[in-house]
Design a protein around this motif. Structure first.
Motif, PDB file in Angstrom:
ATOM      1  N   ALA A 152       0.824  -1.166  -0.078  1.00  0.00           N
ATOM      2  CA  ALA A 152      -0.019  -0.045  -0.017  1.00  0.00           C
ATOM      3  C   ALA A 152       0.908   1.346   0.091  1.00  0.00           C
ATOM      4  O   ALA A 152       0.620   2.314  -0.766  1.00  0.00           O
ATOM      5  CB  ALA A 152      -0.979  -0.058   1.075  1.00  0.00           C
ATOM      6  N   ASP A 153       1.979   1.298   0.682  1.00  0.00           N
ATOM      7  CA  ASP A 153       2.825   2.304   0.832  1.00  0.00           C
ATOM      8  C   ASP A 153       3.568   2.695  -0.510  1.00  0.00           C
ATOM      9  O   ASP A 153       3.533   3.883  -1.001  1.00  0.00           O
ATOM     10  CB  ASP A 153       3.817   1.956   1.731  1.00  0.00           C
ATOM     11  CG  ASP A 153       3.645   2.009   3.349  1.00  0.00           C
ATOM     12  OD1 ASP A 153       2.440   2.513   3.327  1.00  0.00           O
ATOM     13  OD2 ASP A 153       4.513   1.852   4.235  1.00  0.00           O
TER      14      ASP A 153
ATOM     15  N   GLY B 248       2.213   1.766  -3.441  1.00  0.00           N
ATOM     16  CA  GLY B 248       1.000   2.312  -4.167  1.00  0.00           C
ATOM     17  C   GLY B 248       0.763   3.680  -4.035  1.00  0.00           C
ATOM     18  O   GLY B 248       0.739   4.529  -5.200  1.00  0.00           O
ATOM     19  N   SER B 249       0.756   4.001  -2.596  1.00  0.00           N
ATOM     20  CA  SER B 249       0.434   5.587  -2.739  1.00  0.00           C
ATOM     21  C   SER B 249       1.436   6.413  -3.084  1.00  0.00           C
ATOM     22  O   SER B 249       1.120   7.711  -3.685  1.00  0.00           O
ATOM     23  CB  SER B 249       0.001   5.925  -1.050  1.00  0.00           C
ATOM     24  OG  SER B 249       1.002   6.246  -0.463  1.00  0.00           O
TER      25      SER B 249
ATOM     26  N   ARG C  38       1.151   6.511  -6.921  1.00  0.00           N
ATOM     27  CA  ARG C  38       0.157   7.423  -7.200  1.00  0.00           C
ATOM     28  C   ARG C  38       0.390   8.738  -7.308  1.00  0.00           C
ATOM     29  O   ARG C  38      -0.060   9.729  -8.155  1.00  0.00           O
ATOM     30  CB  ARG C  38      -0.995   6.798  -6.662  1.00  0.00           C
ATOM     31  CG  ARG C  38      -2.510   7.754  -6.831  1.00  0.00           C
ATOM     32  CD  ARG C  38      -3.527   7.338  -5.978  1.00  0.00           C
ATOM     33  NE  ARG C  38      -4.052   5.991  -6.544  1.00  0.00           N
ATOM     34  CZ  ARG C  38      -4.799   5.869  -7.253  1.00  0.00           C
ATOM     35  NH1 ARG C  38      -5.059   6.849  -8.343  1.00  0.00           N
ATOM     36  NH2 ARG C  38      -4.888   4.604  -7.660  1.00  0.00           N
ATOM     37  N   ASP C  39       0.998   9.277  -6.001  1.00  0.00           N
ATOM     38  CA  ASP C  39       1.379  10.653  -5.839  1.00  0.00           C
ATOM     39  C   ASP C  39       2.398  11.215  -6.861  1.00  0.00           C
ATOM     40  O   ASP C  39       2.312  12.344  -7.189  1.00  0.00           O
ATOM     41  CB  ASP C  39       1.947  10.923  -4.434  1.00  0.00           C
ATOM     42  CG  ASP C  39       1.051  10.695  -3.528  1.00  0.00           C
ATOM     43  OD1 ASP C  39      -0.304  10.613  -3.500  1.00  0.00           O
ATOM     44  OD2 ASP C  39       1.256  10.581  -2.201  1.00  0.00           O
TER      45      ASP C  39
END
Ligand code: RP5
Length: 204
Positions: free
Chosen positions: A183-184, A186-187, A190-191
């Protein structure tokens, strides 16, 4: 540390080996290091274990958590009797795996502990780059598992992986941890994509 302090540690370990504490009450993982100067490097193991819900056993207190670990300084060259006792009592004291770190060119604590504690598995942590060959250089038939220099965090994750084969609860904790890593990434991805390289770098 005085000779009598070493003897008292040896006596404590031998007493624990003959105590009637159940498997739930004894530490599952042992962390040892050749010197307290190794502690900053070995702290990664503490961080990984506590992040995954393990509690450190200190003194004679039995922690409330089901999964626990202990931490000692044991020098292969300066306190060989303590190393012998630590490794030879490991199984009777309920340890399932040992994480052993040492630095310098003669980083013998992990490999000697692996031989003495066999078949309890030992994960060696070379505290410095120059310790890698010494830690991993074991002859055929005398196994040690090892991580790269300084990677004590990974050593602890590997130790939990070993325990997780028998404890579904630990397997779930590892999977949750892995999901968190994904998740880290992925975020961040995305950013980066959303902001563009320049803005992302400025805001980081
Ligand atoms: C090794 O010697 C220890 O693991 C440590 O990395 C290194 C230096 O020990 P100290 O002189 O700081 O006690 O045995």
């Amino acid at each position: 540390m005085t000779v009598s302090e070493i003897q008292s540690l040896i006596d404590d370990l031998e007493a624990k080996a003959t105590s009637d504490r159940s498997a739930e009450e004894t530490p599952d993982i042992g962390i040892i290091m050749g010197s307290d100067s190794d502690l900053d490097t070995m702290y990664g193991a503490y961080e990984a274990l506590t992040e995954l819900g393990f509690e450190e056993e200190t003194g004679d207190e039995i922690p409330e958590s089901r999964f626990t670990f202990e931490t000692y300084v044991v020098s292969a060259h300066r306190t060989p009797e303590l190393m012998y006792t630590y490794a030879e009592t490991a199984s009777d004291r309920g340890l399932d795996v040992i994480i052993a770190g040492a630095g310098g060119k003669s980083a013998d604590l992990p490999n000697m502990t692996a031989s003495l504690a066999f078949p309890v598995p030992v994960i060696g942590v070379p505290v410095q780059e120059k310790s890698v060959d010494s830690v991993i250089g074991m002859p055929t038939g005398a196994p040690i598992t090892a991580v790269d220099a300084g990677k004590s965090f990974n050593a602890a994750l590997s130790a939990i992986q070993m325990l997780a084969r028998e404890h579904a609860e630990l397997e779930e904790r590892l999977l949750r941890y892995h999901d968190g890593l994904q998740a880290d990434v992925g975020s961040v991805s995305r950013d980066l994509h959303a902001s563009g390289t320049e803005t992302f770098r400025e805001q980081r």
